[in-house]
Design an enzyme around this catalytic site. Structure first.
Site, mmCIF file in Angstrom:
data_model
loop_
_atom_site.group_PDB
_atom_site.id
_atom_site.type_symbol
_atom_site.label_atom_id
_atom_site.label_comp_id
_atom_site.label_asym_id
_atom_site.label_seq_id
_atom_site.Cartn_x
_atom_site.Cartn_y
_atom_site.Cartn_z
ATOM 1 N N ALA A 102 4.683 92.079 79.452
ATOM 2 C CA ALA A 102 5.955 92.097 80.190
ATOM 3 C C ALA A 102 6.253 90.737 80.813
ATOM 4 C CB ALA A 102 5.902 93.196 81.258
ATOM 5 N N GLY A 119 7.547 86.447 80.028
ATOM 6 C CA GLY A 119 8.754 85.813 79.497
ATOM 7 C C GLY A 119 8.971 86.114 78.022
ATOM 8 N N TYR A 171 -0.193 82.656 67.820
ATOM 9 C CA TYR A 171 -0.419 82.021 66.508
ATOM 10 C C TYR A 171 -1.634 81.090 66.524
ATOM 11 C CZ TYR A 171 2.234 78.308 68.759
ATOM 12 O OH TYR A 171 2.678 77.372 69.651
ATOM 13 N N GLY A 226 2.455 85.060 64.249
ATOM 14 C CA GLY A 226 3.321 84.503 65.287
ATOM 15 C C GLY A 226 3.945 83.144 65.002
ATOM 16 N N ASP A 237 14.605 82.212 71.683
ATOM 17 C CA ASP A 237 13.358 82.933 71.386
ATOM 18 C C ASP A 237 13.610 84.306 70.754
ATOM 19 O OD1 ASP A 237 11.572 80.978 72.191
ATOM 20 O OD2 ASP A 237 11.511 81.667 74.268
ATOM 21 N N ASN A 250 15.553 77.884 76.808
ATOM 22 C CA ASN A 250 14.652 76.968 76.099
ATOM 23 C C ASN A 250 15.415 75.918 75.299
ATOM 24 O OD1 ASN A 250 15.635 78.502 74.009
ATOM 25 N ND2 ASN A 250 13.678 78.706 72.964
ATOM 26 N N LYS A 259 12.058 76.200 82.552
ATOM 27 C CA LYS A 259 12.924 77.134 81.821
ATOM 28 C C LYS A 259 13.914 77.907 82.704
ATOM 29 C CE LYS A 259 10.582 78.311 77.591
ATOM 30 N NZ LYS A 259 10.150 79.492 76.852
ATOM 31 N N ASN A 313 1.981 97.286 79.866
ATOM 32 C CA ASN A 313 1.528 96.000 80.400
ATOM 33 C C ASN A 313 0.382 96.243 81.369
ATOM 34 O OD1 ASN A 313 1.839 93.124 80.594
ATOM 35 N ND2 ASN A 313 2.563 93.426 82.684
HETATM 36 P P1 ATR Z 1 4.752 84.441 78.262
HETATM 37 O O1 ATR Z 1 5.880 83.580 78.720
HETATM 38 O O2 ATR Z 1 3.987 83.904 77.089
HETATM 39 O O3 ATR Z 1 5.158 85.861 78.074
HETATM 40 P P2 ATR Z 1 3.626 85.171 80.815
HETATM 41 O O4 ATR Z 1 5.001 85.338 81.349
HETATM 42 O O5 ATR Z 1 2.592 84.489 81.630
HETATM 43 O O6 ATR Z 1 3.652 84.379 79.439
HETATM 44 O O7 ATR Z 1 3.088 86.633 80.388
HETATM 45 C C1 ATR Z 1 1.784 86.823 79.928
HETATM 46 C C2 ATR Z 1 1.601 88.281 79.500
HETATM 47 O O8 ATR Z 1 0.253 88.437 79.006
HETATM 48 C C3 ATR Z 1 1.750 89.278 80.629
HETATM 49 O O9 ATR Z 1 2.227 90.502 80.095
HETATM 50 C C4 ATR Z 1 0.300 89.430 81.127
HETATM 51 O O10 ATR Z 1 0.035 90.641 81.781
HETATM 52 P P3 ATR Z 1 0.292 90.754 83.399
HETATM 53 O O11 ATR Z 1 1.777 90.898 83.561
HETATM 54 O O12 ATR Z 1 -0.458 91.959 83.790
HETATM 55 O O13 ATR Z 1 -0.248 89.477 84.009
HETATM 56 C C5 ATR Z 1 -0.431 89.407 79.803
HETATM 57 N N1 ATR Z 1 -1.836 89.022 79.934
HETATM 58 C C6 ATR Z 1 -2.337 87.773 80.126
HETATM 59 N N2 ATR Z 1 -3.680 87.798 80.189
HETATM 60 C C7 ATR Z 1 -4.051 89.107 80.061
HETATM 61 C C8 ATR Z 1 -5.291 89.793 80.049
HETATM 62 N N3 ATR Z 1 -6.466 89.145 80.188
HETATM 63 N N4 ATR Z 1 -5.281 91.134 79.875
HETATM 64 C C9 ATR Z 1 -4.125 91.807 79.747
HETATM 65 N N5 ATR Z 1 -2.898 91.216 79.727
HETATM 66 C C10 ATR Z 1 -2.868 89.884 79.883
#
Ligand code: ATR
Length: 270
Positions: A127, A129, A217, A238, A101, A86, A65, A150
């Site tokens: 926080a 993508g 989802y 979702g 998105d 995307n 991406k 976050n």
């Molecule tokens: P996407 O593209 O779907 O947003 P990503 O960029 O990997 O995927 O982001 C995942 C998000 O879920 C992040 O905000 C992550 O928090 P961190 O920035 O602290 O990693 C959050 N996340 C994933 N697993 C988590 C968990 N077990 N508890 C809390 N937050 C979680």
């Protein structure tokens, strides 16, 4: 025949071929949408070759991406602000990179809560993508304030710096304090997804009109959505974001603006 597809690695889990295939059948178009497993090292070669093979464009997914943005001849403001693409359109030897998105997120809210006021306040959790797309979508519709929390605060701070003063970082323990002030709450994290712990938030203090939405989802009814339903709040699941984000690509490649309907939702969830 017009060709389009989705480029990623791996790609077998992608629901996009089923989604676009439904619309190609429904509108009886002379086109095909195919999954294209492409490794990182091959991405540039493939993307520059596809237009010569009858492709009008492709969706791009993990891990390409960000690379897609760098390879494109032209980048929409939306894709630039979100920092990822995307959806690519091939136009007369040029590659245009877009990101749909934010459109998909907003269209899902608007389809399910038509009287929702886009200028109201929101609380976004996460926080990554997806959060970037959600925040960009909300701000572009005139959202007046976004509280952002976050697990890793530094990532939330980076997003707030990028998107400006309307985005206010809060800690996880401050979420419940801000809930009475917001009109929309969005989970953009993986919490609540099958295999992950639930996102546990006490919604008791929320406004009666507050809309709760989850971009997860799988499952469709996450613990957050269930808890909102139990409080009598409006909810938006979702799956609609996935369906709506596909609309601009399909229209650009195949020349027909498709409609997101219940049959498509059932097909994709089934
Ligand atoms: P996407 O593209 O779907 O947003 P990503 O960029 O990997 O995927 O982001 C995942 C998000 O879920 C992040 O905000 C992550 O928090 P961190 O920035 O602290 O990693 C959050 N996340 C994933 N697993 C988590 C968990 N077990 N508890 C809390 N937050 C979680």
């Amino acid at each position: 025949m017009i060709l389009a597809g989705v480029v990623g690695y791996p790609i077998s889990q992608s629901l996009s071929p089923k989604l676009h295939g439904y619309w190609l059948d429904k509108y009886a178009l002379n086109g095909a949408y195919v999954p294209l497993p492409v490794a990182v090292d091959d991405f540039e070669n493939v993307i520059t070759t596809l237009p010569k093979m009858g492709f009008h464009g492709v969706n791009v997914t993990i891990p390409h991406k960000q690379t897609a943005l760098r390879l494109a001849d032209e980048v929409t403001e939306t894709a630039r602000e979100i920092g990822a693409s995307n959806t690519l359109f091939f136009d007369d030897g040029r590659i245009l990179a877009d990101n749909t998105d934010a459109y998909g997120f907003m269209a899902n809210i608007e389809a399910n809560v038509p009287d929702w006021n886009p200028k109201s306040k929101a609380l976004v959790i996460g926080a990554g993508g997806a959060a970037r797309a959600v925040i960009y979508g909300l701000l572009s519709r005139g959202c007046s304030k976004i509280y952002l929390s976050n697990r890793s605060l530094d990532k939330a701070e980076t997003l707030a710096e990028h998107f400006g003063e309307k985005v206010n970082v809060i800690t996880n323990v401050e979420i419940e304090k801000h809930i009475p002030d917001v009109d929309l709450l969005v989970n953009t994290t993986s919490l609540g997804m099958t295999g992950y712990p639930p996102l546990e938030i006490d919604l008791a203090g929320s406004k009666k009109s507050c809309v709760i939405t989850d971009i997860v989802y799988n499952p469709l009814i996450t613990p957050l959505i269930r808890s909102a339903e139990q409080q009598g709040l409006s909810t938006v699941t979702g799956i609609g974001m996935l369906l709506h984000q596909a609309v601009p690509g399909f229209e650009g490649w195949f020349g027909k603006r498709p409609v997101v309907d219940d049959e498509l939702e059932r097909l994709i969830l089934g």
